[in-house]
Each structure stands twice: as structure tokens, then as C-alpha cells.
Design a protein around this motif. Structure first.
Motif, PDB file in Angstrom:
ATOM      1  N   ALA A  42      -0.361 -25.771  13.987  1.00  0.00           N
ATOM      2  CA  ALA A  42       0.690 -25.188  13.137  1.00  0.00           C
ATOM      3  C   ALA A  42       1.513 -24.165  13.931  1.00  0.00           C
ATOM      4  O   ALA A  42       2.754 -24.143  13.838  1.00  0.00           O
ATOM      5  N   ALA A  43       0.830 -23.341  14.734  1.00  0.00           N
ATOM      6  CA  ALA A  43       1.542 -22.320  15.516  1.00  0.00           C
ATOM      7  C   ALA A  43       2.448 -22.981  16.560  1.00  0.00           C
ATOM      8  O   ALA A  43       3.573 -22.529  16.808  1.00  0.00           O
ATOM      9  N   GLU A  44       1.993 -24.088  17.149  1.00  0.00           N
ATOM     10  CA  GLU A  44       2.786 -24.773  18.174  1.00  0.00           C
ATOM     11  C   GLU A  44       4.037 -25.425  17.578  1.00  0.00           C
ATOM     12  O   GLU A  44       5.090 -25.423  18.197  1.00  0.00           O
ATOM     13  N   VAL A  45       3.898 -25.985  16.368  1.00  0.00           N
ATOM     14  CA  VAL A  45       5.069 -26.593  15.722  1.00  0.00           C
ATOM     15  C   VAL A  45       6.163 -25.524  15.560  1.00  0.00           C
ATOM     16  O   VAL A  45       7.339 -25.757  15.855  1.00  0.00           O
ATOM     17  N   GLU A  46       5.740 -24.325  15.157  1.00  0.00           N
ATOM     18  CA  GLU A  46       6.708 -23.230  14.999  1.00  0.00           C
ATOM     19  C   GLU A  46       7.263 -22.796  16.344  1.00  0.00           C
ATOM     20  O   GLU A  46       8.455 -22.599  16.510  1.00  0.00           O
ATOM     21  N   LYS A  47       6.359 -22.634  17.329  1.00  0.00           N
ATOM     22  CA  LYS A  47       6.779 -22.181  18.660  1.00  0.00           C
ATOM     23  C   LYS A  47       7.857 -23.097  19.246  1.00  0.00           C
ATOM     24  O   LYS A  47       8.862 -22.647  19.760  1.00  0.00           O
ATOM     25  N   TRP A  48       7.617 -24.424  19.102  1.00  0.00           N
ATOM     26  CA  TRP A  48       8.538 -25.370  19.742  1.00  0.00           C
ATOM     27  C   TRP A  48       9.916 -25.412  19.084  1.00  0.00           C
ATOM     28  O   TRP A  48      10.892 -25.769  19.719  1.00  0.00           O
ATOM     29  N   ARG A  49       9.996 -24.997  17.794  1.00  0.00           N
ATOM     30  CA  ARG A  49      11.327 -24.962  17.162  1.00  0.00           C
ATOM     31  C   ARG A  49      12.243 -24.056  17.967  1.00  0.00           C
ATOM     32  O   ARG A  49      13.394 -24.376  18.254  1.00  0.00           O
ATOM     33  N   LYS A  50      11.683 -22.902  18.351  1.00  0.00           N
ATOM     34  CA  LYS A  50      12.478 -21.920  19.086  1.00  0.00           C
ATOM     35  C   LYS A  50      12.714 -22.398  20.531  1.00  0.00           C
ATOM     36  O   LYS A  50      13.833 -22.318  21.034  1.00  0.00           O
TER      37      LYS A  50
END
Ligand code: MLT
Length: 325
Positions: free
Chosen positions: A307-315
């Protein structure tokens, strides 16, 4: 009457799940690898599947369902029966960056799957062909600056790590390169050896035998520190060329949503037993693979990581202006 009927349906479903979990695994288990055979995801999956299979007392078959940077295989896994017999080998690309890269994705890395366990991480190596004129990342960057768009990077598909890391590298180095997509790192690497493309980022484990065999040259590492045992004399990009540049691919096993929790737990326990074999894990570190703490391998920690990586990659995708499909 309606309530009684609903309760009995729920009860039956629960009993079916319970009996499934108790008898699991009663037959061969399939792990979907969404890239061509012979690449890093495939190599790592086969190695781990063999060890986990011994622990669960059943053969784990690898099914290669390649294409679209891993998203075809991931879709197939998300749609599979959640019966404990089909799993997905997922990685940073299609299970982290995927939602930011594809306008339409037929699965959600977090909502469509149960996280089962995380594999160790693998740093990447910047590779060129055996007769390449580029002896270092500095040479390659200078050539790309002099000839915008003329240097070709092979990669394993949009959203693969070889694509993402090449895009991050180009963005940080402020160069314009042409990315060429394949159905996995193995076919991309074949073309690199043949001189059809100029460069490629591959994971340390599959790059190593090619570099040691003289079929490819390693000119930079994405780890923060050098890897003198595996890649003597090869400098990390972070050392001089791109300070702070660090990348390693994370991988792990996922099950379709609804897979019984007991099955997930049994699979994770089997993995942890396999990972207790130090001879095996030392062989992994010998290939440059980074072992993690036991806590990081656990299903809950892996679910949070995803979940944290999905958010990280948006940026990351937006900041680096990585091409969207
Ligand atoms: C990647 O670049 O994402 C993988 O290395 C693809 C593969 O395993 O072939």
C-alpha cells in the motif's frame, strides 16, 4: 425464513473454506510469473518455489504469463479462484507503480490480493553489450546528452523495474533516451547481447552470470554501496554520477482476495522454514540479493509495504514524468 436461508449459505461457505484450509495443499500449486522465463523474476520465483514446495509437500509450478509489464499475469491471478492453488509473484512495478502507469488496470494491488510473503530485495546493474563504447555511466550520459533520444534502453515492459529505473536514471541525469519494451528481461537481455539495444538495467542475480561470462559489461550499480564480491570495480551511481540514487526491486507472493487466511499463514510459515536454510540464503547474498528482517517477510508487513509503495510511486511517476500507457 430468508434470514435462516442466508445464515445457512454463509455457514456452508465458511465450512467449505475451513475444510479447504484443513486439506490444503491437496494438489499442485501454481505461482504465476508475469514475465518470460529466464528473467530475474522467474529465476527468483523458481528458486523460492522449489524450497517452499518441499516445505508444503507439494510441487509448486511456475506459469509464465508475460506481457504489458506484468499486468497481464497480475490480472489473471486476481481473477483466479481464491482456493489456495493459484498465487501471483508480484514486484515493485505492476504491484507498486502499476496504478500510476496504466490508465486502465484490471486489478488493484491492495484490494484484489492477500499479501502472503515478501521475497528478499534485489539491486540492479546498468549493463551494456560486450563491445559497447561506454565504459561507465558517465560515458553513457555524455553520449545521450550529445545525441538526445539516440541511446536505446531495453526493458521488460511498461511498469517493469528495468523500465522504471531506466526512466528514473534518465530523469536524474537529465537525458533523453529511447525505451524499448520486451516481454521480460530475458528477451531484452538477448537483444542487448546482440547489440540491438545499447543499455539495460537488470537485477543483480540474473546479470551476474552474464557479466562473469563476459557476455555483458556492468558499468554501474543502483545499490548505495559497491558490491566488490559480485561486481569488482563497478561503482554505484550514487558514488559520483547521481548522488543519493538508490534502487532495489522488491518482490513477493500474493494470493487472490478471499484465499483462506489459514492457507496464507501456512504458505508464509513454509517460506520462513525454507529461509532458515543458511546455505541457501548465503547463495542468494552471493548473487547480490539483500536479505530482510523476518518481520518484513510477514503477510501484514508486506500488505502495508504494498500500500505504501502504490502511494510512493504516484509521486515518483509524476515527478520523473515517467511515460504512461
Ligand atoms: C523487470 O525488469 O521488471 C523484471 O526484471 C522483469 C523480468 O523478470 O523479466
Amino acid at each position: 425464513m430468508k434470514l435462516v436461508k442466508t445464515l445457512s449459505i454463509v455457514g456452508l461457505a465458511f465450512a467449505a473454506q475451513l475444510s479447504l484450509a484443513q486439506t490444503w495443499p491437496a494438489r499442485t500449486v501454481t505461482w504465476i510469473v508475469p514475465f518470460a522465463a529466464g528473467g530475474p523474476t522467474d529465476a527468483m520465483a523458481r528458486d523460492i518455489a522449489e524450497k517452499v514446495g518441499k516445505q508444503i509437500g507439494q510441487t509448486v509450478i511456475i506459469e509464465n504469463a508475460a506481457g504489458a509489464g506484468g499486468t497481464i499475469g497480475a490480472t489473471k491471478a486476481a481473477r483466479a479462484q481464491p482456493d489456495g492453488y493459484t498465487f501471483l509473484v508480484g514486484h515493485m512495478g505492476y504491484m507498486g507503480a502499476g496504478p500510476s502507469l496504466y490508465k486502465k488496470l484490471n486489478y488493484d494491488p491492495v484490494k484484489s490480493f492477500e499479501a502472503v510473503f515478501r521475497f528478499p530485495d534485489t539491486p540492479l546493474v546498468l549493463l551494456v553489450g560486450p563491445n559497447s563504447p561506454y565504459k561507465s555511466a558517465t560515458d553513457l550520459i555524455a553520449a545521450a546528452k550529445a545525441n538526445p533520444g539516440k541511446i536505446n534502453f531495453g526493458h521488460a515492459g511498461v511498469g517493469s523495474t528495468s523500465h522504471l529505473i531506466a526512466a528514473l536514471f534518465a530523469s536524474r541525469a537529465n537525458i533523453d533516451v529511447t525505451q524499448v519494451a520486451y516481454k521480460g528481461a530475458a528477451p531484452a537481455m538477448n537483444d542487448l547481447m546482440g547489440g540491438q539495444v545499447d543499455a539495460m538495467f537488470d537485477q543483480s542475480n540474473t546479470a551476474l552470470p552474464q557479466v562473469q561470462g563476459g557476455r555483458l559489461k556492468a558499468i554501474a550499480l543502483t545499490s548505495l554501496t559497491p558490491m566488490p564480491q559480485q561486481y569488482p570495480g563497478v561503482a554505484p551511481l550514487a558514488e559520483k554520477v547521481l548522488p543519493g540514487f538508490e534502487a532495489a526491486t522488491w518482490y513477493g507472493l500474493y494470493a487472490p482476495l478471499g484465499t483462506p487466511k489459514d492457507v496464507v499463514q501456512k504458505m508464509h510459515q513454509a517460506y520462513m522454514k525454507a529461509m532458515a536454510d543458511k546455505t541457501w540464503t548465503q547463495r542468494m547474498t552471493g548473487q547480490g540479493i539483500h536479505l530482510l528482517s523476518d518481520a518484513q517477510y510477514a503477510p501484514d508487513a508486506f500488505a502495508k509495504h504494498t500500500a505504501a509503495e502504490v502511494e510512493k510511486w504516484r509521486k515518483v511517476v509524476a515527478d520523473a514524468k515517467i511515460e504512461i500507457d
